[in-house]
Motif scaffolding. Structure first.
Motif, PDB file in Angstrom:
ATOM      1  N   ARG A   1       1.602  -7.505  -1.393  1.00 15.56           N
ATOM      2  CA  ARG A   1       2.911  -8.062  -1.014  1.00 15.56           C
ATOM      3  C   ARG A   1       3.966  -7.198  -1.682  1.00 15.56           C
ATOM      4  O   ARG A   1       3.926  -7.004  -2.886  1.00 15.56           O
ATOM      5  CB  ARG A   1       3.050  -9.504  -1.501  1.00 15.56           C
ATOM      6  CG  ARG A   1       2.136 -10.450  -0.798  1.00 15.56           C
ATOM      7  CD  ARG A   1       2.417 -11.873  -1.250  1.00 15.56           C
ATOM      8  NE  ARG A   1       1.467 -12.753  -0.597  1.00 15.56           N
ATOM      9  CZ  ARG A   1       0.596 -13.524  -1.216  1.00 15.56           C
ATOM     10  NH1 ARG A   1       0.551 -13.545  -2.530  1.00 15.56           N
ATOM     11  NH2 ARG A   1      -0.234 -14.276  -0.534  1.00 15.56           N
ATOM     12  N   ASN A   2       4.886  -6.674  -0.901  1.00 18.53           N
ATOM     13  CA  ASN A   2       5.941  -5.818  -1.433  1.00 18.53           C
ATOM     14  C   ASN A   2       7.264  -6.162  -0.789  1.00 18.53           C
ATOM     15  O   ASN A   2       7.307  -6.582   0.370  1.00 18.53           O
ATOM     16  CB  ASN A   2       5.643  -4.335  -1.143  1.00 18.53           C
ATOM     17  CG  ASN A   2       4.425  -3.844  -1.867  1.00 18.53           C
ATOM     18  OD1 ASN A   2       4.329  -3.964  -3.076  1.00 18.53           O
ATOM     19  ND2 ASN A   2       3.480  -3.283  -1.126  1.00 18.53           N
ATOM     20  N   VAL A   3       8.348  -5.931  -1.527  1.00 15.66           N
ATOM     21  CA  VAL A   3       9.682  -6.008  -0.950  1.00 15.66           C
ATOM     22  C   VAL A   3      10.030  -4.595  -0.513  1.00 15.66           C
ATOM     23  O   VAL A   3       9.932  -3.649  -1.293  1.00 15.66           O
ATOM     24  CB  VAL A   3      10.710  -6.542  -1.965  1.00 15.66           C
ATOM     25  CG1 VAL A   3      12.109  -6.487  -1.377  1.00 15.66           C
ATOM     26  CG2 VAL A   3      10.352  -7.955  -2.384  1.00 15.66           C
ATOM     27  N   ILE A   4      10.391  -4.441   0.760  1.00 21.00           N
ATOM     28  CA  ILE A   4      10.683  -3.143   1.356  1.00 21.00           C
ATOM     29  C   ILE A   4      12.168  -3.087   1.700  1.00 21.00           C
ATOM     30  O   ILE A   4      12.714  -4.037   2.270  1.00 21.00           O
ATOM     31  CB  ILE A   4       9.866  -2.942   2.657  1.00 21.00           C
ATOM     32  CG1 ILE A   4       8.374  -3.107   2.407  1.00 21.00           C
ATOM     33  CG2 ILE A   4      10.183  -1.613   3.314  1.00 21.00           C
ATOM     34  CD1 ILE A   4       7.726  -1.995   1.653  1.00 21.00           C
ATOM     35  N   HIS A   5      12.830  -1.970   1.378  1.00 19.00           N
ATOM     36  CA  HIS A   5      14.227  -1.726   1.750  1.00 19.00           C
ATOM     37  C   HIS A   5      14.256  -0.549   2.710  1.00 19.00           C
ATOM     38  O   HIS A   5      13.730   0.516   2.391  1.00 19.00           O
ATOM     39  CB  HIS A   5      15.068  -1.385   0.518  1.00 19.00           C
ATOM     40  CG  HIS A   5      15.082  -2.454  -0.516  1.00 19.00           C
ATOM     41  ND1 HIS A   5      14.206  -2.461  -1.571  1.00 19.00           N
ATOM     42  CD2 HIS A   5      15.835  -3.557  -0.635  1.00 19.00           C
ATOM     43  CE1 HIS A   5      14.437  -3.525  -2.313  1.00 19.00           C
ATOM     44  NE2 HIS A   5      15.420  -4.215  -1.765  1.00 19.00           N
ATOM     45  N   ILE A   6      14.862  -0.737   3.878  1.00 18.69           N
ATOM     46  CA  ILE A   6      14.935   0.315   4.891  1.00 18.69           C
ATOM     47  C   ILE A   6      16.380   0.435   5.361  1.00 18.69           C
ATOM     48  O   ILE A   6      17.010  -0.569   5.703  1.00 18.69           O
ATOM     49  CB  ILE A   6      14.018  -0.004   6.092  1.00 18.69           C
ATOM     50  CG1 ILE A   6      12.568  -0.114   5.630  1.00 18.69           C
ATOM     51  CG2 ILE A   6      14.174   1.058   7.178  1.00 18.69           C
ATOM     52  CD1 ILE A   6      11.614  -0.618   6.700  1.00 18.69           C
ATOM     53  N   THR A   7      16.906   1.655   5.385  1.00 17.66           N
ATOM     54  CA  THR A   7      18.260   1.893   5.889  1.00 17.66           C
ATOM     55  C   THR A   7      18.169   2.236   7.369  1.00 17.66           C
ATOM     56  O   THR A   7      17.460   3.170   7.757  1.00 17.66           O
ATOM     57  CB  THR A   7      18.934   3.035   5.113  1.00 17.66           C
ATOM     58  OG1 THR A   7      18.979   2.686   3.725  1.00 17.66           O
ATOM     59  CG2 THR A   7      20.354   3.278   5.613  1.00 17.66           C
TER      60      THR A   7
END
Length: 59
Positions: free
Chosen positions: A22-28
């Motif tokens: 489980r990961n928090v992903i940040h995508i622009t």
């Protein structure tokens, strides 16, 4: 005639759920669809939030 208007970019935050991770992903990206297209393969992406991309300030 081409439009000179630019589309704003956002930082999209997702919780990426894999088989054992489980990961928090940040995508622009400009849209949520574009962000999901850039997401890791094999993960279920749960939308968390959309944040405006901040410009760099040169003081």
């Amino acid at each position: 005639m081409q439009s000179t208007q630019t589309h704003p970019k956002f930082t999209w935050r997702f919780l990426a759920l894999g088989v054992s991770t489980r990961n928090v992903i940040h995508i622009t990206a400009t849209t949520e669809r574009e962000a999901r297209d850039q997401s890791p393969v094999g993960c279920v992406m749960v939308f968390a939030c959309r944040l405006p991309v901040q410009g760099v300030s040169h003081a």
